[in-house]
Design an enzyme around this catalytic site. Structure first.
Site, mmCIF file in Angstrom:
data_model
loop_
_atom_site.group_PDB
_atom_site.id
_atom_site.type_symbol
_atom_site.label_atom_id
_atom_site.label_comp_id
_atom_site.label_asym_id
_atom_site.label_seq_id
_atom_site.Cartn_x
_atom_site.Cartn_y
_atom_site.Cartn_z
ATOM 1 N N ASN A 30 0.806 -1.187 -0.104
ATOM 2 C CA ASN A 30 -0.129 -0.023 -0.243
ATOM 3 C C ASN A 30 0.826 1.144 -0.056
ATOM 4 O O ASN A 30 1.978 1.390 0.694
ATOM 5 C CB ASN A 30 -0.866 -0.001 1.120
ATOM 6 C CG ASN A 30 -1.946 -1.120 1.496
ATOM 7 O OD1 ASN A 30 -1.743 -2.097 0.836
ATOM 8 N ND2 ASN A 30 -3.002 -0.801 1.756
ATOM 9 N N GLU A 80 -2.962 0.014 -4.264
ATOM 10 C CA GLU A 80 -2.281 -1.106 -3.802
ATOM 11 C C GLU A 80 -1.482 -2.040 -4.831
ATOM 12 O O GLU A 80 -2.342 -2.211 -5.744
ATOM 13 C CB GLU A 80 -3.253 -2.278 -2.980
ATOM 14 C CG GLU A 80 -4.071 -1.218 -1.894
ATOM 15 C CD GLU A 80 -4.812 -2.268 -1.232
ATOM 16 O OE1 GLU A 80 -4.639 -3.303 -1.130
ATOM 17 O OE2 GLU A 80 -5.673 -1.624 -0.294
ATOM 18 N N ILE A 83 2.960 -7.230 -6.537
ATOM 19 C CA ILE A 83 4.219 -7.652 -7.344
ATOM 20 C C ILE A 83 4.209 -8.986 -7.692
ATOM 21 O O ILE A 83 3.942 -10.010 -6.707
ATOM 22 C CB ILE A 83 5.367 -7.119 -6.769
ATOM 23 C CG1 ILE A 83 5.457 -5.576 -6.304
ATOM 24 C CG2 ILE A 83 6.619 -7.348 -7.592
ATOM 25 C CD1 ILE A 83 6.670 -5.013 -5.522
ATOM 26 N N HIS A 85 5.917 -11.557 -8.178
ATOM 27 C CA HIS A 85 7.252 -12.158 -7.651
ATOM 28 C C HIS A 85 7.204 -12.452 -6.144
ATOM 29 O O HIS A 85 6.387 -12.019 -5.399
ATOM 30 C CB HIS A 85 8.196 -11.024 -7.988
ATOM 31 C CG HIS A 85 9.454 -11.510 -7.431
ATOM 32 N ND1 HIS A 85 10.510 -12.122 -8.201
ATOM 33 C CD2 HIS A 85 10.333 -11.189 -6.242
ATOM 34 C CE1 HIS A 85 11.582 -12.483 -7.824
ATOM 35 N NE2 HIS A 85 11.662 -11.882 -6.441
ATOM 36 N N LYS A 108 -15.141 -4.174 -8.726
ATOM 37 C CA LYS A 108 -16.397 -4.980 -8.992
ATOM 38 C C LYS A 108 -16.504 -5.519 -7.413
ATOM 39 O O LYS A 108 -15.597 -5.497 -6.753
ATOM 40 C CB LYS A 108 -16.102 -6.127 -9.798
ATOM 41 C CG LYS A 108 -16.645 -5.866 -11.253
ATOM 42 C CD LYS A 108 -16.651 -7.064 -11.803
ATOM 43 C CE LYS A 108 -15.306 -7.708 -12.324
ATOM 44 N NZ LYS A 108 -15.331 -8.785 -13.329
ATOM 45 N N PHE A 110 -17.769 -8.945 -5.169
ATOM 46 C CA PHE A 110 -17.756 -10.368 -5.612
ATOM 47 C C PHE A 110 -18.721 -11.004 -4.525
ATOM 48 O O PHE A 110 -18.892 -10.528 -3.233
ATOM 49 C CB PHE A 110 -16.632 -11.066 -5.713
ATOM 50 C CG PHE A 110 -15.736 -10.508 -6.575
ATOM 51 C CD1 PHE A 110 -15.767 -11.017 -7.919
ATOM 52 C CD2 PHE A 110 -14.794 -9.309 -6.647
ATOM 53 C CE1 PHE A 110 -15.020 -10.546 -8.936
ATOM 54 C CE2 PHE A 110 -14.066 -9.005 -7.748
ATOM 55 C CZ PHE A 110 -14.195 -9.533 -8.926
HETATM 56 P P1 ADP Z 1 -1.191 -4.575 4.385
HETATM 57 O O1 ADP Z 1 -2.378 -4.499 4.648
HETATM 58 O O2 ADP Z 1 -0.183 -4.241 5.392
HETATM 59 O O3 ADP Z 1 -0.827 -4.160 3.002
HETATM 60 P P2 ADP Z 1 -0.830 -7.017 2.990
HETATM 61 O O4 ADP Z 1 -1.377 -8.439 3.400
HETATM 62 O O5 ADP Z 1 -1.578 -6.514 1.733
HETATM 63 O O6 ADP Z 1 -0.550 -5.948 4.181
HETATM 64 O O7 ADP Z 1 0.517 -7.462 2.653
HETATM 65 C C1 ADP Z 1 1.424 -6.468 1.936
HETATM 66 C C2 ADP Z 1 2.885 -6.313 2.332
HETATM 67 O O8 ADP Z 1 3.391 -7.722 1.826
HETATM 68 C C3 ADP Z 1 3.648 -5.238 1.396
HETATM 69 O O9 ADP Z 1 3.695 -4.140 2.286
HETATM 70 C C4 ADP Z 1 4.933 -6.134 1.565
HETATM 71 O O10 ADP Z 1 5.571 -5.609 2.607
HETATM 72 C C5 ADP Z 1 4.631 -7.462 1.537
HETATM 73 N N1 ADP Z 1 4.912 -8.261 0.336
HETATM 74 C C6 ADP Z 1 5.595 -9.521 0.196
HETATM 75 N N2 ADP Z 1 5.456 -9.879 -1.109
HETATM 76 C C7 ADP Z 1 4.717 -9.007 -1.794
HETATM 77 C C8 ADP Z 1 4.255 -9.109 -3.056
HETATM 78 N N3 ADP Z 1 5.010 -9.914 -3.936
HETATM 79 N N4 ADP Z 1 3.761 -7.879 -3.425
HETATM 80 C C9 ADP Z 1 3.275 -7.037 -2.671
HETATM 81 N N5 ADP Z 1 3.779 -6.961 -1.168
HETATM 82 C C10 ADP Z 1 4.481 -8.079 -1.010
HETATM 83 MG MG MG Z 2 -2.090 -4.370 1.238
#
Ligand code: ADP
Ligand code: MG
Length: 155
Positions: A30, A80, A83, A85, A108, A110
């Site tokens: 985020n 948000e 990535i 990877h 959307k 769901f």
């Molecule tokens: P939050 O509500 O804090 O955003 P998320 O469950 O959405 O929690 O997880 C997001 C966090 O996960 C990112 O801020 C990052 O530090 C970590 N993260 C690990 N792998 C990825 C990825 N492939 N894409 C995005 N964030 C990732």
């Molecule tokens: Mg997040």
């Protein structure tokens, strides 16, 4: 809204609402409220694709959601980035650089979690296909992601 694309953006990764996206296998990095507010206000909510880079790391494919933020009673947007990877660790506090290239679909609702997850999986597959196109691949090499060789910061 498409006239803003490609849209380049850089900012700190902050803690999100913690709605369990990691449990779904789809973590989303985020951006802070400040970065979100720098987005054009007429950029529609929805799912987009593009390239992303954490710190000075490699550039990876990404899917991005521009949506309404329930934490702020849906009056503020959230941006948000997922990535495409596998990272060993979280990267909260790091600088995420992205270029948003194209739109996949609008926002959307769901009827079930399963429906949501399968839609996101389809979005990811669509992003991968789009980003393999030569005109999209070339943005991966954009100087925005990497300083030109021979140049260093603070000189
Ligand atoms: P939050 O509500 O804090 O955003 P998320 O469950 O959405 O929690 O997880 C997001 C966090 O996960 C990112 O801020 C990052 O530090 C970590 N993260 C690990 N792998 C990825 C990825 N492939 N894409 C995005 N964030 C990732
Ligand atoms: Mg997040």
């Amino acid at each position: 809204a498409m006239r803003h694309l490609p849209f380049f953006c850089r900012g700190e990764v902050v803690k999100g609402f913690g709605r369990g996206s990691k449990e779904l296998g789809i973590p989303t990095a985020n951006f802070s409220e400040q970065v979100v507010e720098s987005f054009p206000s007429d950029m529609s909510t929805g799912i987009y694709y593009g390239w992303a880079c954490v710190g000075n790391g490699d550039v990876h494919k990404m899917v991005l959601s521009i949506g309404w933020n329930p934490f702020y009673k849906n009056i503020k947007k959230s941006v948000e980035t997922h990535i495409i990877h596998s990272f060993k660790d979280n990267f909260y506090g790091e600088i995420l650089s992205i270029v948003i290239i194209g739109c996949i679909r609008s926002e959307k609702n769901f009827s079930s979690l399963e429906a949501l997850i399968s839609a996101i999986q389809e979005d990811i597959e669509e992003a991968k296909r789009q980003l393999d196109l030569p005109e999209h691949l070339k943005l991966k090499e954009d100087n925005f992601f990497h300083l030109p060789e021979g140049k260093t910061v603070n000189h």
